[in-house]
Scaffold this motif. Structure first.
Motif, mmCIF file in Angstrom:
data_model
loop_
_atom_site.group_PDB
_atom_site.id
_atom_site.type_symbol
_atom_site.label_atom_id
_atom_site.label_comp_id
_atom_site.label_asym_id
_atom_site.label_seq_id
_atom_site.Cartn_x
_atom_site.Cartn_y
_atom_site.Cartn_z
ATOM 1 N N VAL A 57 -10.758 0.077 -1.143
ATOM 2 C CA VAL A 57 -9.754 1.051 -1.572
ATOM 3 C C VAL A 57 -10.419 2.346 -2.021
ATOM 4 O O VAL A 57 -9.932 3.442 -1.734
ATOM 5 C CB VAL A 57 -8.877 0.455 -2.693
ATOM 6 N N GLY B 100 -11.254 4.159 1.069
ATOM 7 C CA GLY B 100 -10.020 4.699 1.627
ATOM 8 C C GLY B 100 -9.549 5.928 0.884
ATOM 9 O O GLY B 100 -9.095 6.908 1.497
ATOM 10 N N TYR C 13 -7.751 0.925 3.992
ATOM 11 C CA TYR C 13 -6.629 0.334 3.256
ATOM 12 C C TYR C 13 -6.183 -0.962 3.936
ATOM 13 O O TYR C 13 -5.900 -1.964 3.275
ATOM 14 C CB TYR C 13 -5.457 1.305 3.186
ATOM 15 N N ILE D 271 -1.712 -1.585 -2.538
ATOM 16 C CA ILE D 271 -2.227 -1.078 -1.262
ATOM 17 C C ILE D 271 -1.085 -0.567 -0.379
ATOM 18 O O ILE D 271 -1.221 0.468 0.290
ATOM 19 C CB ILE D 271 -3.038 -2.181 -0.544
ATOM 20 N N LYS E 288 -0.279 2.878 -1.377
ATOM 21 C CA LYS E 288 -1.234 3.853 -0.867
ATOM 22 C C LYS E 288 -0.985 4.150 0.611
ATOM 23 O O LYS E 288 -1.101 5.295 1.050
ATOM 24 C CB LYS E 288 -2.665 3.334 -1.077
#
Length: 444
Positions: free
Chosen positions: A389, A392, A408, A432, A435
């Motif tokens: 993450v 990402g 991700y 996630i 995101k």
């Protein structure tokens, strides 16, 4: 102001990282051990009422290594089985499954293993967090059964004679499990009482009478981070007689000093307070013997501490990202052979925490490099998800949305390995997904 030391995705990482790694079920199958009730918590509690016995509950998680060990090596012992089968209705609950999640929350289960003794009316009698050996478990059970002096009885003894240090030691050893079973104002009352008792006890026995395994256990469980002045006092008590402590309990007290001193230095450096240097100097002076247990190759503990904390201070105080990156590259070079994946991950994390939105493209590229090095060496699922993450996030800031989506998605796929951890898995996947949704908006 004290900052969180491990952020970026979910606070769940902090809890889960210290609890264990993936493991299969924690059930006892020995014929002579504890005969666990087969049914729900409600059914077990009804049986406890019917037989007028307390309920013993082993709150476990299927991935918890200490849970598995207790189930195989403690619950299966004949002496344990005989006593528990006579005095309790016993139940094992997967605390992360279905309705058990709420039941565990009601009894303040925050780590595994946790074993609880519960009255037939559902009130907690004793809640014990952490692995227990046979003697510790039997002692806890006999207190509940009335065959040993209870915590309240011990406290009354202490009130009658507050000079009896043996009674105080027994009280403080039992304090964590007793406190966990208390609620609301009652819990607050006991915390205040025991904090005062603990400090008076330390002062009364310092320095030499404290040097034993039981008092070291008391210090580990009751000396918190809130009162830094008292913690410093305890650290110095141990350090002043470190040879005697080492003879009594091994190297653990040295590591305790190192961890506490590093934490003091880190908090001050992140607050932009130059007093962190005082703690760095202690590494080569006052605490040199304690730091000697760390066993670094090619670099001294003092040089390691100076390089790292100077870099951290400059980053948080001056927001000097370029200086921090250069300093950390030197640090990594000097620390070659001593580095762990977490060192790279923590370095990247500090960039985000200290500089955040002010990071430039080149800074994100460095953060990606560090996080990828951490990822390449890391096997633990939660840490891998965290690093993916982080990577990402940096690609998102670089507007490389395809790479951001790739990491991700990799992080989401990694969470599928948490199939026996329903609640943390759902939390991570939800974060996630959020995101990924934000990424879709940026791509439009």
């Amino acid at each position: 102001m004290k900052r969180s030391r491990c952020v970026l995705l979910l606070a769940a990482f902090l809890l889960l990282a210290v609890q264990g790694r993936a493991q299969q079920g924690a059930t006892s199958d020995a014929a002579n051990g504890i005969a666990f009730f087969k049914g729900t918590f409600g059914e077990a509690l009804a049986k406890a009422k019917q037989e007028n016995k307390p309920l013993f509950v082993d709150f476990y998680a299927v991935w918890c290594v200490p849970c598995k060990k207790m189930a195989k090596t403690v619950f299966t012992q004949e002496e344990v089985g005989k006593y528990f089968n006579e005095h309790f209705i016993s139940l094992q609950l997967d605390a992360e499954k279905g309705e058990n999640v709420e039941i565990a929350r009601n009894y303040k289960v925050a780590a595994y293993p946790t074993v609880a003794f519960i009255a037939p009316d559902g009130k907690a009698l004793s809640v014990n967090t952490g692995a227990m050996d046979k003697d510790e478990l039997m002692e806890a059970a006999k207190i509940v059964a009335g065959e040993r002096v209870s915590f309240e009885e011990l406290y009354n003894k202490y009130k009658a004679d507050n000079s009896d240090l043996d009674v105080q030691q027994q009280l403080l050893l039992k304090a964590p499990s007793f406190l966990q079973a208390q609620e609301g104002m009652e819990a607050d009352k006991w915390v205040t009482r025991l904090q005062k008792l603990y400090k008076n006890y330390i002062a009364a026995k310092a320095p030499l009478k404290l040097i034993n395994e039981n008092d070291y256990k008391i210090i580990l469980t009751l000396e918190g981070d809130e009162d830094k002045e008292h913690k410093q006092y305890v650290i110095d008590l141990i350090n002043d007689h470190l040879d005697d402590w080492t003879k009594a309990v091994g190297k653990a007290p040295s590591y305790y000093i190192v961890e506490a001193n590093d934490l003091f230095a880190e908090d001050l450096a992140k607050d932009g307070n130059a007093k962190y240097k005082e703690y760095v100097e202690k590494v080569k002076n006052q605490y040199a013997k304690a730091y000697g247990v760390v066993g670094l190759k090619g670099i001294t503990p003092y040089e390691k501490s100076r390089l790292y904390f100077d870099a951290l201070y400059n980053l948080y105080k001056n927001k000097d990202v370029d200086g921090y990156v250069k300093a950390m590259q030197i640090y990594f070079g000097k620390m070659e052979g001593n580095l762990r994946s977490a060192d790279y991950g923590k370095a990247a994390q500090n960039l985000y925490m200290a500089a955040g939105k002010s990071l430039k493209s080149k800074d994100h590229e460095v953060a990606i490099q560090w996080a990828e090095k951490a990822l390449a060496q890391e096997d633990a699922v939660m840490d891998r998800v965290n690093y993916m993450v982080m990577i990402g996030d940096s690609y998102r800031e670089l507007k490389n949305y395809a790479k951001a989506r790739e990491f991700y998605n990799q992080a989401f796929a990694e969470t599928l390995r948490l199939e026996n951890m329903e609640m943390p898995q759902a939390m991570l996947q939800g974060a996630i997904k959020q995101k990924l949704s934000t990424l879709e908006l940026l791509e439009k």
